[in-house]
Write an enzyme that holds these catalytic residues in place. Structure first.
Site, PDB file in Angstrom:
ATOM      1  N   GLU A  26     -82.261  -4.259  -7.000  1.00 34.63           N
ATOM      2  CA  GLU A  26     -81.702  -5.135  -8.051  1.00 34.63           C
ATOM      3  C   GLU A  26     -80.237  -5.476  -7.805  1.00 34.63           C
ATOM      4  OE1 GLU A  26     -82.795  -4.201 -12.060  1.00 34.63           O
ATOM      5  OE2 GLU A  26     -84.895  -3.911 -11.533  1.00 34.63           O
TER       6      GLU A  26
HETATM    7  C1  LIG Z   1     -87.427   1.354  -2.716  1.00 33.29           C
HETATM    8  C2  LIG Z   1     -87.230  -0.114  -2.763  1.00 33.29           C
HETATM    9  C3  LIG Z   1     -87.977  -0.880  -3.625  1.00 33.29           C
HETATM   10  C4  LIG Z   1     -87.861  -2.273  -3.635  1.00 33.29           C
HETATM   11  N1  LIG Z   1     -88.672  -3.017  -4.437  1.00 33.29           N
HETATM   12  C5  LIG Z   1     -88.655  -4.366  -4.320  1.00 33.29           C
HETATM   13  C6  LIG Z   1     -89.596  -5.171  -5.027  1.00 33.29           C
HETATM   14  O1  LIG Z   1     -90.420  -4.670  -5.768  1.00 33.29           O
HETATM   15  N2  LIG Z   1     -89.554  -6.518  -4.850  1.00 33.29           N
HETATM   16  C7  LIG Z   1     -88.648  -7.109  -4.009  1.00 33.29           C
HETATM   17  O2  LIG Z   1     -88.672  -8.319  -3.875  1.00 33.29           O
HETATM   18  N3  LIG Z   1     -87.727  -6.376  -3.355  1.00 33.29           N
HETATM   19  C8  LIG Z   1     -87.721  -5.023  -3.469  1.00 33.29           C
HETATM   20  N4  LIG Z   1     -86.810  -4.274  -2.775  1.00 33.29           N
HETATM   21  C9  LIG Z   1     -85.842  -4.937  -1.941  1.00 33.29           C
HETATM   22  C10 LIG Z   1     -84.409  -4.835  -2.428  1.00 33.29           C
HETATM   23  O3  LIG Z   1     -84.197  -5.708  -3.477  1.00 33.29           O
HETATM   24  C11 LIG Z   1     -83.536  -5.119  -1.203  1.00 33.29           C
HETATM   25  O4  LIG Z   1     -83.604  -3.957  -0.407  1.00 33.29           O
HETATM   26  C12 LIG Z   1     -82.115  -5.450  -1.545  1.00 33.29           C
HETATM   27  O5  LIG Z   1     -82.054  -6.732  -2.076  1.00 33.29           O
HETATM   28  C13 LIG Z   1     -81.194  -5.376  -0.334  1.00 33.29           C
HETATM   29  O6  LIG Z   1     -81.732  -6.041   0.768  1.00 33.29           O
HETATM   30  P1  LIG Z   1     -81.730  -5.327   2.199  1.00 33.29           P
HETATM   31  O7  LIG Z   1     -82.286  -3.970   2.017  1.00 33.29           O
HETATM   32  O8  LIG Z   1     -82.406  -6.225   3.139  1.00 33.29           O
HETATM   33  O9  LIG Z   1     -80.203  -5.165   2.558  1.00 33.29           O
HETATM   34  P2  LIG Z   1     -79.237  -6.284   3.190  1.00 33.29           P
HETATM   35  O10 LIG Z   1     -79.321  -7.539   2.416  1.00 33.29           O
HETATM   36  O11 LIG Z   1     -79.492  -6.344   4.636  1.00 33.29           O
HETATM   37  O12 LIG Z   1     -77.826  -5.652   2.905  1.00 33.29           O
HETATM   38  C14 LIG Z   1     -77.276  -4.607   3.721  1.00 33.29           C
HETATM   39  C15 LIG Z   1     -75.935  -4.207   3.130  1.00 33.29           C
HETATM   40  O13 LIG Z   1     -75.028  -5.303   3.167  1.00 33.29           O
HETATM   41  C16 LIG Z   1     -74.458  -5.507   1.896  1.00 33.29           C
HETATM   42  N5  LIG Z   1     -74.188  -6.939   1.734  1.00 33.29           N
HETATM   43  C17 LIG Z   1     -75.009  -7.980   1.966  1.00 33.29           C
HETATM   44  N6  LIG Z   1     -74.387  -9.130   1.719  1.00 33.29           N
HETATM   45  C18 LIG Z   1     -73.148  -8.821   1.308  1.00 33.29           C
HETATM   46  C19 LIG Z   1     -72.009  -9.566   0.901  1.00 33.29           C
HETATM   47  N7  LIG Z   1     -72.002 -10.892   0.842  1.00 33.29           N
HETATM   48  N8  LIG Z   1     -70.908  -8.899   0.539  1.00 33.29           N
HETATM   49  C20 LIG Z   1     -70.869  -7.561   0.583  1.00 33.29           C
HETATM   50  N9  LIG Z   1     -71.898  -6.803   0.961  1.00 33.29           N
HETATM   51  C21 LIG Z   1     -73.018  -7.422   1.318  1.00 33.29           C
HETATM   52  C22 LIG Z   1     -75.463  -4.982   0.911  1.00 33.29           C
HETATM   53  O14 LIG Z   1     -74.827  -4.588  -0.294  1.00 33.29           O
HETATM   54  C23 LIG Z   1     -76.022  -3.792   1.667  1.00 33.29           C
HETATM   55  O15 LIG Z   1     -75.190  -2.691   1.455  1.00 33.29           O
HETATM   56  C24 LIG Z   1     -86.910  -2.886  -2.782  1.00 33.29           C
HETATM   57  C25 LIG Z   1     -86.121  -2.107  -1.937  1.00 33.29           C
HETATM   58  C26 LIG Z   1     -86.272  -0.747  -1.916  1.00 33.29           C
HETATM   59  C27 LIG Z   1     -85.415   0.056  -0.984  1.00 33.29           C
END
Ligand SMILES: Cc1cc2nc3c(=O)[nH]c(=O)nc-3n(C[C@H](O)[C@H](O)[C@H](O)COP(=O)(O)OP(=O)(O)OC[C@H]3O[C@@H](n4cnc5c(N)ncnc54)[C@H](O)[C@@H]3O)c2cc1C
Length: 765
Positions: A454
């Site tokens: 989220e």
């Molecule tokens: C257990 C779990 C359950 C989930 N459930 C769902 C679900 O039900 N439905 C769904 O759609 N998704 C789900 N997700 C996905 C979740 O919403 C994403 O993991 C999240 O949006 C982050 O994406 P990412 O993991 O690809 O990280 P990335 O987007 O690759 O980010 C990596 C890091 O970079 C940082 N970052 C990225 N952009 C910026 C910026 N502009 N400025 C500063 N920092 C930045 C982020 O904060 C993070 O620390 C789930 C994830 C997990 C781990």
């Protein structure tokens, strides 16, 4: 005098004479800002437009009206909600506690799933008219928190259908036909929903999803209809492996113009039955060893009719707005509840363990080093719960404050992580050895999930809280930005500029006065304790308003890329919010004398964080001399916010080493079965029994000093000789024996036969 008149008089005359001001100030400034301000993307604009501004707007604006905050109702549960907590939730917790441990299990047992569906755990937000529970946001939060304190996996399983997902989207945007069909089925637990946005290419930047739906003709239930052919690749989707209906976000294109002129609609949302041909579902991810379901979903040439679009064709292309609007509210409910629960678990177990565990001849909770961690757990837990309550109050009052909910999500989950880290340190080896007796490690392993979902926390802190907060909460900025985009906006811009400049001048003057008087003249809703804290918050709120105007003027659109600066400004705003929530909780709970230690800790902690943010912002302004001047303007006598004092830390930690009183008032969400079979119950029972016999311990220690009893022997070995010497009655000796037995039990960790581990089983698993 003449020179002075010229220096002051000319700019003043220009400013006061409107035609001159329009030509010489407003018009050139407008031109400069229009060039300097980068255009907002549609997704950014929608994120900024989502939701409303609430209490955080006043804190940002420099003039918090404390009376208004205090007059907000204290959150409460209806009889039905209370009954659900004491019956259904407690029954669920007992069933979960009785489950055998098995590290290879990746789902809750069917029996638990059936119970959740049958009792309406998946229908907390669905209206009664559709067969749901229709509970308040506060009740939803209480339920999730109570479950999360005992079992994170069950909490996540309950959380998802009640937060951003099909039910929430249908309630806000669904057509009548969609609501009538899906909501009763979801309420009865006949359908298990999931919501799929994230994929391998798009995580935080969810607007960049490559998943595509193309409008085309296809077969649906034996007829040719206009529909959408979908291809997608999603991952990390909670509940996906068991889901029967998928809420899917994708980009919609209409290359053949079957719907109209438009070719690219943008992000749209649809509901897709999981059994349609082409849907690949069922594989599992293993999220940090937690038992909730999570997995990838792929779709290949899946055909759906247009009616599957949530909200129908009018909402095609408005999916991003839907998601941002729902997320900006939902962020303030489930994850803050989960974080608060982790804080309370850390607090209960660490305080009990710090009394039960003795080293160097005394409970470890008497050492200052351990007290520092204990006090932090308690102070943060008090504050986390306060922020959770204030934020759900806002939502229950109908506000949808995107900035406040982002603050709650970020800070409560970060504080939870901090509390669990402290708790792990206090327990040391006792919390490291995995097994059923370990009541902390699984929460510790699971907390990064709350940090990530989220809106991942780094992004939330760096971009959302202040990045959105500044634009949303500023009284003039949004209107000024709107004027820049209109050729005819000069007159309106000039009016806004005049108000903006007079606000700036007022804050400039008052910030210095507050600094020179150490905030003693600032506003507070009452006299006496804790008026001083209100005054400091007013002072820092005004300083934030001044600093924000300065930073925005200096950096303009470049501020967007200065994430370290916006993160610090966000911390400043966030701590004002958290601290004001804590003051509100203190007042709501009767300003009890015994809560003062908690309030003092939380307030001094928040002010310390604000002080650090002020110093950090000033040290990193583009013009170093201006930073130097601003810091002295805000803190003419230096930054006095040193954080909780050692004496306060010791007092608070000592208060936690008493089973009732302050500790009892703090642990409202954590359910602790007082049974030896329960791992937390074990340490709690040991704590209470040892506390009860503490005077007997003192008596025996006294006898040791007087040479009646041997020294350097464990307490258990003193009981028999003390009984023989008549230092203890038989009943006292029995109580001491029992306390020592419970202490020993509470200190135990699990160990396994190698053969059991090879089978992947724990004892009883
Ligand atoms: C257990 C779990 C359950 C989930 N459930 C769902 C679900 O039900 N439905 C769904 O759609 N998704 C789900 N997700 C996905 C979740 O919403 C994403 O993991 C999240 O949006 C982050 O994406 P990412 O993991 O690809 O990280 P990335 O987007 O690759 O980010 C990596 C890091 O970079 C940082 N970052 C990225 N952009 C910026 C910026 N502009 N400025 C500063 N920092 C930045 C982020 O904060 C993070 O620390 C789930 C994830 C997990 C781990």
């Amino acid at each position: 005098m003449l020179l002075l008149l010229l220096i002051l008089g000319i700019p003043l005359s220009i400013w006061l004479h409107r035609p001159w001001r329009l030509q010489l100030v407003s018009r050139p400034l407008m031109g400069y800002l229009a060039r300097a301000m980068p255009p907002l993307s549609a997704t950014e604009q929608e994120a900024i437009d989502a939701g409303s501004v609430w209490w955080e707007g006043q804190l940002f604006g420099g003039q918090p009206d404390w009376r208004q905050l205090m007059d907000l109702p204290k959150p409460s549960l209806s009889e039905e909600e209370q009954a659900f907590l004491t019956h259904q939730v407690d029954e669920l917790l007992s069933r979960l506690a009785a489950l055998p441990g098995n590290p290879n299990q990746v789902d809750l047992p069917d029996e638990i799933w059936r119970y959740l569906a049958q009792e309406g755990f998946f229908a907390l937000i669905i209206p009664k008219a559709y067969g749901g529970r229709e509970f308040s946001h506060y009740a939803n939060s209480q339920i999730v928190a109570r479950i999360a304190a005992a079992n994170l996996s069950a909490a996540v399983t309950v959380m998802v259908p009640n937060s951003l997902g099909p039910a929430e989207l249908l309630l806000h945007y669904g057509t009548q036909a969609q609501q009538d069909y899906w909501l009763p089925r979801l309420a009865r637990g006949e359908e298990i929903p999931c919501f799929a946005l994230t994929g391998p290419e798009a995580g935080s930047d969810a607007g960049a999803i490559p998943d595509l739906g193309v409008v085309t003709r296809g077969q649906w239930q034996g007829n040719e209809v206009i529909g959408i052919r979908l291809n997608w690749n999603k991952r990390y989707i909670t509940l996906a492996p068991r889901a029967s209906v998928i809420g899917l976000a994708f980009k919609l294109n209409d290359p053949d113009h079957l719907l109209g002129e438009q070719e690219e609609y943008g992000i749209s949302c649809a509901l897709i039955p999981a059994n349609l041909p082409g849907v690949q579902i069922g594989d599992r991810h293993l999220p940090m060893g937690q038992r909730f379901l999570n997995g990838p979903i792929r779709g290949e040439d899946v055909f759906i009719p247009l009616e599957s679009l949530i909200g129908g064709i009018e909402w095609a292309g408005k999916g991003w707005r839907m998601l941002v609007e729902c997320l900006s509210a939902g962020r303030g409910i489930s994850l803050p509840a989960l974080g608060t629960a982790c804080g309370q678990l850390a607090c209960r177990t660490s305080s009990a363990y710090a009394f039960v565990r003795q080293q160097f001849g005394q409970p470890i909770g008497r050492f200052e080093g351990v007290q520092e961690s204990l006090a932090r757990i308690a102070g943060l837990s008090y504050q986390m719960d306060a922020a959770r309550q204030l934020t759900t109050t806002a939502l229950d009052l109908g506000a949808r404050p995107g900035v406040a909910t982002a603050i709650a999500k970020y800070h409560i989950t970060e504080s939870a992580r901090r509390c669990l880290l402290d708790a792990m340190d206090i327990h040391a080896g006792r919390a490291i050895m995995l097994g059923r007796s370990n009541y902390l490690a699984y929460h510790y392993m699971g907390i990064p999930i709350a940090i990530t979902v989220e809106g991942a926390n780094i992004l939330t802190r760096s971009l959302m809280i202040y990045g959105q907060g500044a634009v949303r909460c500023h009284p003039f900025l949004r209107q000024e930005m709107a004027c820049l985009q209109q050729a005819e906006g000069l007159a309106e811009f000039d009016g806004l500029l005049r108000q903006h400049v007079s606000r700036f001048a007022r804050h400039l003057l008052l910030t210095l006065v507050s600094g020179l008087t150490l905030g003693r003249l600032d506003s507070a809703p009452s006299k006496g304790y804790p008026a001083g804290y209100y005054r400091q918050l007013t002072r820092m709120s005004r300083a934030l308003a001044l600093t924000s105007d300065l930073v925005m003027l200096l950096l303009g659109g470049r501020l967007k890329r200065r994430e370290l600066l916006t993160a610090r400004l966000g911390d400043w705003l966030s701590q004002l919010y958290l601290a004001s929530a804590t003051l509100k909780r203190f007042a709501d709970e009767g300003s009890a004398e015994q809560d003062r230690l908690l309030l003092d800790y939380a307030m001094q902690h928040s002010l310390q964080q604000i002080g650090l943010a002020v110093v950090g912002v000033c040290a990193n302004l583009p013009w170093p001399w201006l930073g130097w001047l601003l810091k002295r303007w805000i803190f003419p006598f230096g930054n006095g916010y040193a954080g909780p004092r050692d004496r306060l830390i010791a007092q608070l930690a000592q208060a936690l080493l008493i089973p009732d009183g302050l500790r009892q008032r703090l642990l409202t969400l954590h359910h602790c079965p007082q049974q030896e079979q329960d791992p937390v119950g074990r340490v709690e029972l040991a704590f209470m029994q040892l506390y009860a016999v503490a005077p007997l311990h003192e008596r025996l220690q006294q006898a040791q000093k007087q040479g009646q009893l041997p020294t350097k022997v464990p307490m258990a070995k003193l009981i028999e000789p003390a009984l023989a010497l008549g230092l203890l009655s038989a009943a006292e000796a029995a109580a001491l024996q029992e306390a020592e037995r419970l202490r020993y039990l509470a200190l135990q960790v699990d160990s396994f036969a190698a053969s059991d581990l090879e089978r992947g089983a724990w004892p009883g698993g």
